[in-house]
Write a protein that holds these residues in place. Structure first.
Motif, PDB file in Angstrom:
ATOM      1  N   ALA A 157       0.580  -1.295  -0.078  1.00  0.00           N
ATOM      2  CA  ALA A 157       0.021   0.011   0.104  1.00  0.00           C
ATOM      3  C   ALA A 157       0.773   1.296   0.101  1.00  0.00           C
ATOM      4  O   ALA A 157       0.461   2.358  -0.845  1.00  0.00           O
ATOM      5  N   ARG A 158       1.900   1.224   0.659  1.00  0.00           N
ATOM      6  CA  ARG A 158       2.882   2.391   0.651  1.00  0.00           C
ATOM      7  C   ARG A 158       3.446   2.799  -0.572  1.00  0.00           C
ATOM      8  O   ARG A 158       3.793   3.977  -0.823  1.00  0.00           O
TER       9      ARG A 158
ATOM     10  N   THR B 136      -3.216   0.506   7.572  1.00  0.00           N
ATOM     11  CA  THR B 136      -3.295   0.531   8.994  1.00  0.00           C
ATOM     12  C   THR B 136      -4.358   1.605   9.549  1.00  0.00           C
ATOM     13  O   THR B 136      -4.958   1.541  10.788  1.00  0.00           O
ATOM     14  N   ASP B 137      -4.618   2.245   8.591  1.00  0.00           N
ATOM     15  CA  ASP B 137      -6.001   3.171   9.007  1.00  0.00           C
ATOM     16  C   ASP B 137      -7.258   2.814   8.703  1.00  0.00           C
ATOM     17  O   ASP B 137      -7.388   2.759   7.323  1.00  0.00           O
TER      18      ASP B 137
ATOM     19  N   ILE C 138      -9.573   4.021   5.481  1.00  0.00           N
ATOM     20  CA  ILE C 138      -9.524   3.461   4.142  1.00  0.00           C
ATOM     21  C   ILE C 138     -10.689   2.750   3.589  1.00  0.00           C
ATOM     22  O   ILE C 138     -11.185   2.981   2.461  1.00  0.00           O
ATOM     23  N   TRP C 139     -11.298   2.023   4.750  1.00  0.00           N
ATOM     24  CA  TRP C 139     -12.737   1.098   4.508  1.00  0.00           C
ATOM     25  C   TRP C 139     -13.633   2.235   4.139  1.00  0.00           C
ATOM     26  O   TRP C 139     -14.457   2.211   3.169  1.00  0.00           O
ATOM     27  N   ALA C 140     -13.587   3.353   5.106  1.00  0.00           N
ATOM     28  CA  ALA C 140     -14.824   4.211   5.150  1.00  0.00           C
ATOM     29  C   ALA C 140     -14.470   5.117   3.700  1.00  0.00           C
ATOM     30  O   ALA C 140     -15.687   5.476   3.234  1.00  0.00           O
ATOM     31  N   SER C 141     -13.409   5.424   3.353  1.00  0.00           N
ATOM     32  CA  SER C 141     -13.265   6.085   2.209  1.00  0.00           C
ATOM     33  C   SER C 141     -13.750   5.546   0.781  1.00  0.00           C
ATOM     34  O   SER C 141     -14.296   6.051   0.137  1.00  0.00           O
TER      35      SER C 141
END
Length: 597
Positions: free
Chosen positions: A560-561, A568-569, A572-575
């Motif tokens: 991901a990086r 780890t945030d 990201i799912w809510a986005s």
């Protein structure tokens, strides 16, 4: 009598000769025999001595282990691919059974190596992993050792491995064969299961209803057998989890997916908390179809009554153009799947249902299987599986171990490719109604990939939890749990009457317990990458391809990086879900404009 609508894909069969020339190819037996001999020599050389190896010696040993596993994997994958196109053919089934036994015997011979690696103390393991000789094996070593708390003794592991041939894998094969043999009688004619399911995309509601009833009728006769198989596999998993000391039924799957129980629960919670998006869309869908409430078989109905089928050649060109416009290199790779017969596309009797891409061994390209029925979903399925194929080709130089990706990132290229293809379809369409139809289809696919998979995870969770606490579940109880978890997803926006036994055609519950949430994980991850690509354009192409080329040699967080994301945030799912809601906003606006909202 079986009738199948012509799609132009009838002769699109794969050529497996890049693996072997047939089930009786002498090379297949030679490869297996050489792998068996090499495994015996490997055990004699290294058993009980792994802790004594220095970094260079350990690297040499891992290279040899990978070579042995690659040889048997080649044969094993060939057998499964050959079997997948005709699961009623006895010689094909016999080859799968024999090679399954061979593979288990080899695993039994070689499993000591992973156990001895896991037994190294942390300081020694860290010292070895830091050495340059093991640089490309670093993540593989970590992946082996993370199971350390849950491993049994070598004699116990040998028993578990040997018994798996007559246990889970045997039950799983039976389930696949039962599904592959399903025939549906619709309007007096016998058709394949996939063809019947494709009728749920029909513009004719009566045809959808008849198809759903016919599918239910086809599922009913073998239901008790499939429920027994399901119960048996769930019980087997509970026994193994208890013996190994796993915290819950999903822990082993999460570890294999390079993630944690906490991270997966955050994903599940994020999706469940936004079931309102699903219910809001289905209420809109009912309005667009002129219905008070959707029946479960209405969910995939087209908004536009023009349901012209897409021929194979047209689907091929749409998908190829979408990939080639993204990157000429990518377009060239995808084109090879068509040109060199790496795809098996037509619907056939006794063929494996659904679609998959098999990434075999590093020196052989992937193969794609699908059941092309000519609807819009088939076009996007083709794009999806070719994304997997692209990923497999790009990771070939990494070798067997590093090319393997966990389920959580295995969907990255497939979902991204599907998004590219959808965007192309939408850009080419000027008619507002057809655009709405495409947009609705996209939202429905997103719901199926994210929310439906999480609802199925909730069903699995309920089944595994209750099976462990109360014993075997009746077919009536399985139906209750299925409807409870599905109606939680639907709310009052969908009438689920008649849907109760449809859990029983989903093979992932049996073949890979816990698999389904990975679709949601991979979809939202890939969607986050795609959204960055839409903003940044061509500057994202190389970093994205580098991510794919890295395969499974790095954990998902590192991948991901590479594209500027943080897994780890939980945001990201809510986005990702917010992005789906934005598409729903657009669909609602368009529906009002054309008088359907």
């Amino acid at each position: 009598m079986t009738t199948t609508e012509l799609t132009g894909a009838e002769d699109v069969a794969w050529d497996l000769s890049d693996l072997y020339d047939g089930g009786d190819d002498p090379r297949l037996e030679e490869d297996v025999r050489e792998a068996e001999e090499a495994a015996t020599a490997f055990r004699e050389r290294y058993h009980g001595k792994v802790a004594e190896l220095d970094a260079a010696e350990l690297a040499e040993a891992v290279d040899e282990l990978e070579r042995i596993e690659s040889a048997v994997t080649r044969a094993f994958y060939y057998a499964h691919l050959w079997f997948a196109t005709d699961m009623a053919d006895a010689p094909r089934g016999a080859l799968v059974a024999r090679l399954t036994e061979k593979a288990a015997a080899l695993d039994t011979q070689l499993l000591f190596f992973g156990l001895e690696l896991a037994a190294l103390d942390d300081e020694r393991a860290a010292e070895l992993a830091a050495h340059e000789a093991l640089e490309r094996r670093r993540h593989w070593l970590h992946s082996v050792r993370k199971f350390r708390p849950y491993l049994l003794s070598e004699p116990e592991e040998r028993i578990v491995t040997e018994k798996s041939v007559t246990g889970v894998s045997a039950w799983g094969r039976l389930y696949e064969e039962l599904l592959g043999a399903l025939k549906v009688t619709l309007d007096g004619e016998e058709i394949g299961f996939e063809e019947a399911m494709a009728k749920l995309y029909s513009a004719d509601r009566d045809e959808r209803r008849r198809a759903s009833e016919a599918v239910t009728d086809a599922l009913a006769p073998g239901l008790r057998t499939r429920a027994y198989v399901f119960n048996t596999i769930v019980l087997d998993k509970s026994i193994e989890d208890r013996l190994r000391g796993y915290e819950n039924w999903l822990t082993a799957r999460n570890l294999a997916n390079d993630t944690t129980d906490e991270a997966v629960q955050a994903l599940i919670d994020a999706a469940v908390s936004r079931y309102d998006v699903v219910q809001r869309y289905y209420r809109l869908k009912a309005k667009m179809l002129g219905l008070d409430t959707l029946a479960f078989y209405d969910r995939m109905a087209p908004i536009d009554k023009d349901t012209t089928s897409v021929a194979w050649d047209e689907a091929r060109q749409i998908v190829l153009d979408a990939y080639a416009d993204f990157s000429p290199e990518v377009g060239d790779i995808v084109e090879r799947f068509f040109r060199d017969s790496w795809i098996d596309a037509p619907v056939r009797a006794n063929k494996n249902t659904g679609a998959f891409c098999a990434t075999t061994v590093p020196d052989v390209h992937p193969y794609v299987l699908m059941n092309f029925t000519g609807d819009r979903r088939s076009v996007l399925t083709l794009a999806h599986e070719l994304g997997h194929g692209l990923h497999g080709v790009l990771t070939q130089p990494l070798g067997l171990y590093n090319s393997r990706t966990p389920l959580t990132t295995a969907e990255t290229a497939s979902v991204f490719g599907e998004a590219l293809t959808f965007r192309r379809l939408l850009a080419q369409e000027e008619d507002p109604l057809k655009r709405l139809n495409l947009l609705a289809g996209r939202i429905e696919d997103s719901i199926a990939t994210v929310f439906r998979q999480i609802a199925m995870n909730r069903f699995e969770d309920a089944v595994h939890t209750e099976r462990r606490a109360q014993g075997e579940l009746s077919i009536e109880r399985l139906e209750e749990l299925w409807l409870e978890t599905q109606t939680t997803l639907f709310g009052d926006s969908v009438d689920a009457g008649g849907y109760g036994i449809w859990w029983s055609y989903i093979p992932h519950f049996l073949s890979t317990p816990g698999y389904v949430y990975a679709y949601a994980y991979g979809f939202l991850f890939a969607l986050a990458i795609f959204r960055k690509y839409e903003v940044e354009g061509d500057s994202m192409v190389e970093s994205y391809l580098d991510l794919l080329r890295t395969g499974g040699s790095q954990p998902p967080e590192e991948l991901a990086r590479m594209v500027g994301l943080d897994l780890t945030d939980p945001g990201i799912w809510a986005s990702g879900i917010d992005a789906l809601e934005a598409e729903l906003d657009e669909a609602e606006k368009l529906a009002v404009e054309i008088g359907l909202g």
